[in-house]
Motif scaffolding. Structure first.
Motif, PDB file in Angstrom:
ATOM      1  N   ARG A  31       1.033  -1.622  -0.008  1.00  0.00           N
ATOM      2  CA  ARG A  31      -0.134  -0.340   0.335  1.00  0.00           C
ATOM      3  C   ARG A  31       0.756   0.999   0.041  1.00  0.00           C
ATOM      4  O   ARG A  31       1.751   1.260   0.763  1.00  0.00           O
ATOM      5  CB  ARG A  31      -1.065  -0.283   1.269  1.00  0.00           C
ATOM      6  CG  ARG A  31      -2.250   0.745   1.326  1.00  0.00           C
ATOM      7  CD  ARG A  31      -2.445   0.514   2.496  1.00  0.00           C
ATOM      8  NE  ARG A  31      -2.823   1.522   3.334  1.00  0.00           N
ATOM      9  CZ  ARG A  31      -3.309   2.238   4.729  1.00  0.00           C
ATOM     10  NH1 ARG A  31      -4.537   1.075   4.754  1.00  0.00           N
ATOM     11  NH2 ARG A  31      -2.403   2.740   5.223  1.00  0.00           N
ATOM     12  N   TYR A  61      -2.984  11.718   6.796  1.00  0.00           N
ATOM     13  CA  TYR A  61      -3.172  10.281   6.368  1.00  0.00           C
ATOM     14  C   TYR A  61      -2.090   9.202   6.744  1.00  0.00           C
ATOM     15  O   TYR A  61      -0.990   8.884   5.754  1.00  0.00           O
ATOM     16  CB  TYR A  61      -4.335   9.352   6.577  1.00  0.00           C
ATOM     17  CG  TYR A  61      -4.369   8.242   6.913  1.00  0.00           C
ATOM     18  CD1 TYR A  61      -3.997   7.660   7.604  1.00  0.00           C
ATOM     19  CD2 TYR A  61      -4.205   7.260   5.995  1.00  0.00           C
ATOM     20  CE1 TYR A  61      -4.826   6.035   7.902  1.00  0.00           C
ATOM     21  CE2 TYR A  61      -4.354   5.689   6.176  1.00  0.00           C
ATOM     22  CZ  TYR A  61      -4.934   5.725   7.248  1.00  0.00           C
ATOM     23  OH  TYR A  61      -4.296   4.534   7.361  1.00  0.00           O
ATOM     24  N   ASP A 110      -4.821   3.822   0.520  1.00  0.00           N
ATOM     25  CA  ASP A 110      -6.124   4.379   1.325  1.00  0.00           C
ATOM     26  C   ASP A 110      -6.532   6.279   1.013  1.00  0.00           C
ATOM     27  O   ASP A 110      -5.918   6.115   1.268  1.00  0.00           O
ATOM     28  CB  ASP A 110      -6.008   3.493   2.453  1.00  0.00           C
ATOM     29  CG  ASP A 110      -7.269   3.554   4.040  1.00  0.00           C
ATOM     30  OD1 ASP A 110      -7.939   4.037   3.634  1.00  0.00           O
ATOM     31  OD2 ASP A 110      -7.164   2.961   5.214  1.00  0.00           O
ATOM     32  N   HIS A 129      -8.972   7.010   3.092  1.00  0.00           N
ATOM     33  CA  HIS A 129      -9.403   6.852   4.229  1.00  0.00           C
ATOM     34  C   HIS A 129     -10.780   7.687   4.280  1.00  0.00           C
ATOM     35  O   HIS A 129     -10.928   8.929   5.436  1.00  0.00           O
ATOM     36  CB  HIS A 129      -8.019   7.711   5.400  1.00  0.00           C
ATOM     37  CG  HIS A 129      -8.128   7.378   6.742  1.00  0.00           C
ATOM     38  ND1 HIS A 129      -8.723   8.119   7.920  1.00  0.00           N
ATOM     39  CD2 HIS A 129      -7.990   6.460   7.578  1.00  0.00           C
ATOM     40  CE1 HIS A 129      -8.369   7.306   8.783  1.00  0.00           C
ATOM     41  NE2 HIS A 129      -7.902   5.556   8.857  1.00  0.00           N
ATOM     42  N   GLU A 188      -8.883   1.875  -1.213  1.00  0.00           N
ATOM     43  CA  GLU A 188      -9.697   1.472   0.378  1.00  0.00           C
ATOM     44  C   GLU A 188     -10.210   2.445   0.897  1.00  0.00           C
ATOM     45  O   GLU A 188      -9.922   3.506   0.546  1.00  0.00           O
ATOM     46  CB  GLU A 188      -8.312   0.811   1.188  1.00  0.00           C
ATOM     47  CG  GLU A 188      -8.580   0.624   2.782  1.00  0.00           C
ATOM     48  CD  GLU A 188      -7.395   0.513   3.959  1.00  0.00           C
ATOM     49  OE1 GLU A 188      -6.570  -0.409   3.666  1.00  0.00           O
ATOM     50  OE2 GLU A 188      -7.715   0.920   5.084  1.00  0.00           O
ATOM     51  N   ASP A 189     -11.608   2.523   0.924  1.00  0.00           N
ATOM     52  CA  ASP A 189     -12.071   3.250   2.007  1.00  0.00           C
ATOM     53  C   ASP A 189     -12.457   4.546   1.002  1.00  0.00           C
ATOM     54  O   ASP A 189     -11.693   5.775   1.147  1.00  0.00           O
ATOM     55  CB  ASP A 189     -11.827   4.089   3.460  1.00  0.00           C
ATOM     56  CG  ASP A 189     -11.681   2.940   4.697  1.00  0.00           C
ATOM     57  OD1 ASP A 189     -13.087   1.857   4.234  1.00  0.00           O
ATOM     58  OD2 ASP A 189     -11.724   2.585   5.246  1.00  0.00           O
ATOM     59  N   GLU A 244     -13.671  -1.510   7.361  1.00  0.00           N
ATOM     60  CA  GLU A 244     -12.291  -1.318   8.499  1.00  0.00           C
ATOM     61  C   GLU A 244     -13.183  -0.593  10.051  1.00  0.00           C
ATOM     62  O   GLU A 244     -12.997  -0.885  11.260  1.00  0.00           O
ATOM     63  CB  GLU A 244     -11.283  -0.888   8.584  1.00  0.00           C
ATOM     64  CG  GLU A 244     -11.568   0.310   8.598  1.00  0.00           C
ATOM     65  CD  GLU A 244      -9.796   1.397   8.420  1.00  0.00           C
ATOM     66  OE1 GLU A 244      -9.865   0.631   7.092  1.00  0.00           O
ATOM     67  OE2 GLU A 244      -9.848   2.462   8.895  1.00  0.00           O
ATOM     68  N   ARG A 266     -13.822  -5.537   4.875  1.00  0.00           N
ATOM     69  CA  ARG A 266     -12.031  -5.438   5.237  1.00  0.00           C
ATOM     70  C   ARG A 266     -12.675  -5.218   6.629  1.00  0.00           C
ATOM     71  O   ARG A 266     -11.497  -5.027   7.439  1.00  0.00           O
ATOM     72  CB  ARG A 266     -11.003  -4.058   4.752  1.00  0.00           C
ATOM     73  CG  ARG A 266     -10.485  -3.915   3.810  1.00  0.00           C
ATOM     74  CD  ARG A 266      -9.484  -2.815   3.770  1.00  0.00           C
ATOM     75  NE  ARG A 266      -8.701  -2.004   4.105  1.00  0.00           N
ATOM     76  CZ  ARG A 266      -8.441  -2.411   5.170  1.00  0.00           C
ATOM     77  NH1 ARG A 266      -7.585  -3.437   5.151  1.00  0.00           N
ATOM     78  NH2 ARG A 266      -8.058  -1.523   6.544  1.00  0.00           N
TER      79      ARG A 266
HETATM   80 MG    MG Z   1      -8.133   1.507   6.831  1.00  0.00          MG
END
Ligand code: MG
Ligand code: GCO
Length: 405
Positions: free
Chosen positions: A147, A159, A212, A214, A238-239, A264, A285
């Motif tokens: 990642r 982040y 990600d 986030h 992701e997200d 998550e 996830r």
């Molecule tokens: Mg994450």
């Protein structure tokens, strides 16, 4: 096998973890992870004040009934505090059942579907060059999936990036109040595709890449990013958007073929139901520690499999080695396992407190055959590291508006 006592520990070996230890009248004990980052003591109180008195004297073999009793019996369903507490109990009960049977938990789930499990590592950096150097190092260590997170030029913090601190496991130390970070969607969207363009041009197509977001984007902004990243073939994004409104993903799905992962922060199969049924995501996830333990994760994996959705359990530093071990057993079994997030095994304090059954080799995790979950929790070591209040950061736009962190 009656439950004789339940102990709940909250310790900070490098970071805070909540550990559930259930003792039975036949001299066994089981361990569970009930860590909820930044809200640890709420879960401790839930376990000690509200769950423990109800479980003393119950048959520890009755995992399903105890799960239903704690879930339906509270009347107040779902929610991160409740479900993290249930997750800790559930893991400890699976650990106990395995120990009583002399079998690792993956055997109780149905046996192994694979001999080792693929992980993705994390390459972070303050510049593209630094991120790509770190990517090169991970490729050198045998990682097949990585990642990438990089500081956004013009933003004071980003982040996943730790200025001056290289150990991802220390992500949240010494934050007695939530730190504030800046966010700017335009700067982010203008920058990230270049990171992946350079990664592909330097390292080629073989290495699988992930990113990600986030949860910082709207569906259509996420669609723009997904589309811009299409030439670089991510394993998943992701997200990209928050999923409280599961329809966000239906909209996003129509804009891009970049595979999508989310989950998550999910507490329940209900958080994922529509996402899975509408085939709006590719990877789920959810984490055993936050979504209801092994009992709930097994159910989610089976449901996801019907729709060709694969599992990719959340594997951050704020899940304890017990939670990571629960994932390793689930991943060994799940026919639709995809990939496991992996951040390493932590520092000296963590490894002295938690003895775990995992070994990393060439981009894969290997799980040994110890009965139960295979983790040991060394109480005398843990007690050297008392809990420290610590928070996740919050994000604000340049004008002060509070944003999703
Ligand atoms: Mg994450
Ligand atoms: C990840 C996560 C974490 C979370 C953390 C919050 O992908 O691993 O997004 O970095 O931010 O687990 O407690």
């Amino acid at each position: 096998m009656k439950i004789k006592d339940i102990q709940v520990y909250v310790n900070c070996p490098d970071r805070n973890f909540v550990t559930v230890r259930i003792e039975t009248d036949n001299g066994l004990y089981g361990l569970g992870d009930a860590t909820l980052n930044g809200r640890e003591l709420a879960v401790v109180a839930y376990l000690v004040e509200h769950i423990k008195p109800c479980l003393i004297g119950k048959d520890a073999h009755q995992i399903e009934d105890i799960w239903q009793y704690l879930y339906k019996g509270a009347y107040w369903r779902r929610g991160p505090i409740t479900i993290t507490a249930i997750s800790g109990i559930d893991m400890a009960l699976w650990d106990l059942k395995g120990k009583a049977a002399g079998l690792p938990v993956y055997q109780l789930l149905g046996g192994k579907s694979r001999t080792k499990m693929k992980v993705y590592g994390h390459a972070n950096g303050n510049t593209i060059a630094e991120t790509l150097d770190n990517l090169g190092k991970l490729i050198g260590q045998g990682y097949e999936a990585v990642r990438l997170q990089c500081a956004i030029p013009g933003l004071s913090s980003t982040y996943g990036i730790l200025k001056g601190e290289k150990d991802y496991f220390e992500l949240q130390r010494n934050r007695p109040l939530p730190p504030e970070q800046a966010w700017d969607t335009n700067k982010y969207l203008n920058f990230i595709p270049e990171l992946f363009r350079q990664a592909r041009s330097k390292y080629g197509e073989e290495i699988e890449l992930l990113h990600d977001v986030h949860s910082r984007l709207s569906p259509i902004e996420a669609g723009r990013l997904g589309k811009a990243l299409e030439p670089y073939h991510l394993l998943f994004l992701e997200d990209a958007v928050t999923a409280e409104n599961q329809a966000n993903y239906r909209l996003l799905r129509q804009t891009t073929v970049t595979p999508l992962a989310v989950g998550e922060t999910f507490n329940s199969i209900w958080d994922a139901k529509e996402l899975i049924e509408t085939q709006s995501i590719d990877y789920l996830r959810a984490a055993a520690t936050h979504a209801g333990g092994i009992t709930a994760m097994r159910r989610m994996a089976d449901f996801a499999a019907l729709y060709k959705v694969r599992t990719a359990p959340h594997g951050p530093p704020d899940i304890s080695p017990i939670g990571h071990a629960a994932h390793a057993h689930l991943n060994s079994w799940a026919p639709n396992f995809g990939i496991q997030e992996f951040v390493g095994f932590g520092g000296a304090q963590m490894t002295a407190v938690f003895r775990h059954p995992l070994r990393f080799e060439e981009g894969y995790l290997h799980l040994n055959d110890s009965p139960g979950l295979g983790v040991d929790f060394v109480v005398e070591e843990a007690e050297k590291y008392p809990y420290k209040r610590s928070y996740l950061p919050v994000s604000r736009l340049g004008d002060g508006t509070l944003w999703d962190w």
